[in-house]
Design an enzyme around this catalytic site. Structure first.
Site, mmCIF file in Angstrom:
data_model
loop_
_atom_site.group_PDB
_atom_site.id
_atom_site.type_symbol
_atom_site.label_atom_id
_atom_site.label_comp_id
_atom_site.label_asym_id
_atom_site.label_seq_id
_atom_site.Cartn_x
_atom_site.Cartn_y
_atom_site.Cartn_z
ATOM 1 N N ASP A 177 2.150 10.957 -33.186
ATOM 2 C CA ASP A 177 1.323 9.525 -34.118
ATOM 3 C C ASP A 177 0.918 10.874 -35.211
ATOM 4 O O ASP A 177 1.621 12.258 -35.413
ATOM 5 C CB ASP A 177 -0.141 9.502 -33.583
ATOM 6 C CG ASP A 177 -1.023 8.409 -34.317
ATOM 7 O OD1 ASP A 177 0.189 8.026 -34.569
ATOM 8 O OD2 ASP A 177 -1.691 7.955 -33.484
ATOM 9 N N THR B 232 1.902 6.442 -40.954
ATOM 10 C CA THR B 232 1.061 5.560 -42.004
ATOM 11 C C THR B 232 1.690 6.054 -43.546
ATOM 12 O O THR B 232 1.447 5.482 -44.443
ATOM 13 C CB THR B 232 -0.564 5.590 -42.325
ATOM 14 O OG1 THR B 232 -0.830 7.483 -42.443
ATOM 15 C CG2 THR B 232 -1.136 5.077 -40.937
ATOM 16 N N LYS C 26 1.122 0.855 -33.811
ATOM 17 C CA LYS C 26 2.575 1.698 -32.947
ATOM 18 C C LYS C 26 2.536 2.703 -32.088
ATOM 19 O O LYS C 26 2.908 2.184 -30.937
ATOM 20 C CB LYS C 26 2.273 2.725 -34.535
ATOM 21 C CG LYS C 26 2.735 1.660 -35.662
ATOM 22 C CD LYS C 26 2.941 3.077 -37.355
ATOM 23 C CE LYS C 26 1.210 3.820 -37.423
ATOM 24 N NZ LYS C 26 0.357 2.750 -37.731
ATOM 25 N N THR C 27 0.922 2.530 -31.848
ATOM 26 C CA THR C 27 1.278 3.350 -30.929
ATOM 27 C C THR C 27 1.318 2.275 -29.089
ATOM 28 O O THR C 27 1.619 2.843 -28.350
ATOM 29 C CB THR C 27 -0.924 3.853 -30.163
ATOM 30 O OG1 THR C 27 -0.516 4.595 -31.319
ATOM 31 C CG2 THR C 27 -0.833 4.588 -29.233
ATOM 32 N N ARG D 43 -5.979 -3.688 -34.672
ATOM 33 C CA ARG D 43 -7.421 -3.354 -34.085
ATOM 34 C C ARG D 43 -8.471 -3.795 -34.905
ATOM 35 O O ARG D 43 -9.989 -3.430 -34.833
ATOM 36 C CB ARG D 43 -7.177 -1.644 -34.807
ATOM 37 C CG ARG D 43 -8.579 -0.730 -34.614
ATOM 38 C CD ARG D 43 -8.450 0.387 -34.905
ATOM 39 N NE ARG D 43 -7.004 1.647 -33.860
ATOM 40 C CZ ARG D 43 -7.492 1.514 -32.923
ATOM 41 N NH1 ARG D 43 -8.241 1.638 -32.448
ATOM 42 N NH2 ARG D 43 -5.972 2.335 -31.676
HETATM 43 P P1 ADP Z 1 -1.613 1.869 -34.511
HETATM 44 O O1 ADP Z 1 -1.175 2.992 -33.641
HETATM 45 O O2 ADP Z 1 -0.272 0.952 -35.497
HETATM 46 O O3 ADP Z 1 -3.103 3.065 -35.937
HETATM 47 P P2 ADP Z 1 -2.627 0.418 -31.715
HETATM 48 O O4 ADP Z 1 -1.266 0.474 -31.382
HETATM 49 O O5 ADP Z 1 -3.321 2.108 -32.122
HETATM 50 O O6 ADP Z 1 -2.159 1.160 -33.566
HETATM 51 O O7 ADP Z 1 -3.553 -0.577 -31.967
HETATM 52 C C1 ADP Z 1 -4.852 -0.677 -32.574
HETATM 53 C C2 ADP Z 1 -5.108 -1.951 -31.477
HETATM 54 O O8 ADP Z 1 -5.007 -3.421 -31.503
HETATM 55 C C3 ADP Z 1 -4.981 -2.005 -30.145
HETATM 56 O O9 ADP Z 1 -6.255 -2.474 -29.358
HETATM 57 C C4 ADP Z 1 -4.154 -3.063 -29.260
HETATM 58 O O10 ADP Z 1 -4.179 -3.571 -27.915
HETATM 59 C C5 ADP Z 1 -4.344 -3.723 -30.473
HETATM 60 N N1 ADP Z 1 -2.644 -4.525 -31.026
HETATM 61 C C6 ADP Z 1 -2.344 -4.082 -31.968
HETATM 62 N N2 ADP Z 1 -0.978 -4.502 -32.044
HETATM 63 C C7 ADP Z 1 -0.887 -5.674 -31.382
HETATM 64 C C8 ADP Z 1 -0.162 -6.786 -31.043
HETATM 65 N N3 ADP Z 1 0.557 -7.412 -31.374
HETATM 66 N N4 ADP Z 1 -0.295 -7.838 -29.979
HETATM 67 C C9 ADP Z 1 -1.605 -7.938 -29.388
HETATM 68 N N5 ADP Z 1 -2.427 -6.715 -29.871
HETATM 69 C C10 ADP Z 1 -2.482 -5.479 -31.152
#
Ligand code: ADP
Length: 352
Positions: free
Chosen positions: A123, A172, A78-79, A231
């Site tokens: 977030d 979430t 998401k981030t 992650r």
């Molecule tokens: P969320 O915000 O949903 O908790 P993040 O955006 O922080 O998740 O993603 C977590 C990690 O996974 C980051 O380091 C990101 O680089 C990696 N990541 C997430 N989605 C992908 C994707 N589709 N392809 C490659 N790397 C990803």
């Protein structure tokens, strides 16, 4: 060029390997791993294609993007998507989170700083206080905020125009989001756990970014243990790298992934000690359930939110856990995974 302006600290530290929330020095690695363009963002093709269209259309019209809500368990991107959107739109990204915005004044400070088209990423948007949430409504609908001035009898509220911006909210727990807030987003995207093949590609990409040799079987094994979460895959690859350098040949292969997971207590299904404890308590202490989530939280000495946000989604998606109106139940798959004889069917008549 998009710049990331963080107006909040990252998520609280947690120590589990499979915890999908950001941990300790992970921000440093996020900077290495985090894709900056749709091309680098692996999987979720349908959502990516749609977001591409929205960004291209908004750029063509020279307008800010519509407000976007991103839903799904932690660690799914998401981030990352918020970063990509800012990058593709060529605007600044401001990052904050629901619980950090304690009062309207804080939000006023953020909103009045935004330039036209900038993206504000909130977030855990379901954790905004009701007062702050209400204050946000006119801001996202009409790009206007109501600022209070004066005291007592002289108190009045002045409407202040702010520059049009894009709100990207992440949650979430869609179920905890109020209807009025949900309805104010033009686009809602629900991210789900990634299939093994996509996590495999993410693992290969991350290995390449760390300058590590990783063979296909090693990447597949790693992907199978990463609970469909990028992650977790990135975290695991860093641990595998340690074992590969100290106890292996430096290369990531099937054997070193197996060894690492064995040492870390991550099993073939990607479940760790905590997941197995949760299922074990259900089966051994509560006869497989149904058990209320509060009872489970107390037995595990964990917060209810952590159980619901972090542990349960994958166990539910993989069919280890079931949800009934009376509580959680362990499925046949859970009994088999933990090596217990399945007793669920004999209980049907008495419990359900
Ligand atoms: P969320 O915000 O949903 O908790 P993040 O955006 O922080 O998740 O993603 C977590 C990690 O996974 C980051 O380091 C990101 O680089 C990696 N990541 C997430 N989605 C992908 C994707 N589709 N392809 C490659 N790397 C990803």
């Amino acid at each position: 060029m998009a710049k990331k302006r963080s107006v909040s600290p990252e998520s609280p530290e947690e120590s589990r390997l499979v915890t999908p929330a950001a941990q300790g020095d992970e921000e440093r690695f996020d900077r290495i791993f985090r894709p900056l363009s749709f091309d680098d963002f692996i999987g979720q093709e349908k959502h990516k294609d749609n977001l591409r269209v929205y960004t291209q259309a908004a750029r063509k019209r020279r307008e800010p993007l519509d407000h976007i809500l991103l839903c799904g368990p932690p660690g799914l991107g998401k981030t990352t998507l918020a970063n990509i959107l800012a990058h593709e739109m060529g605007v600044k990204l401001y990052v904050t989170s629901g619980p950090v915005i304690e009062h309207k004044g804080m939000l006023t400070g953020i909103l009045t700083r935004l330039e036209r088209g900038d993206i504000l990423f909130i977030d855990e948007i379901h954790r905004l206080s009701p007062a702050v949430e209400e204050f946000l409504y006119p801001a996202i609908e009409d790009f206007r905020i109501d600022v209070a001035t004066g005291d007592g009898a002289f108190a009045e509220s002045i409407a202040l125009d702010i520059r049009p911006f894009t709100l990207v909210g992440a949650t979430t727990r869609t179920g905890l989001l109020t209807k009025p807030l949900q309805e104010r987003f033009g686009v809602t995207i629900r991210l789900d756990f990634y299939p093994v093949e996509e996590i495999e590609r993410i693992a290969l990409r991350s290995a390449r970014l760390l300058g590590l040799a990783c063979d296909q079987r090693g990447a597949k094994e790693l992907a199978q243990r990463s609970r469909g979460t990028p992650r977790v895959a990135n975290r695991l690859i860093r641990r595998v790298r340690d074992f590969a350098e100290v106890e292996g040949s430096g290369k990531i292969d099937h054997a070193i992934v197996e060894l690492t997971c064995e040492r870390l207590g991550v099993d073939l299904a990607g479940l760790d000690e905590m997941d197995r404890r949760l299922l074990g308590i259900l089966i051994e202490h509560y006869d497989g359930g149904p058990v209320g989530v509060e009872t489970l939280a107390a037995a595990l000495a964990e917060a209810r939110d952590t159980i619901e946000d972090v542990y349960e989604p994958y166990l539910l998606q993989q069919g280890f856990l079931g949800r009934t109106p009376r509580g959680r139940i362990a499925t046949r798959k859970a009994y088999e995974h933990l090596g217990h004889p399945y007793r669920g069917e004999t209980k049907q008549g008495t419990l359900f």
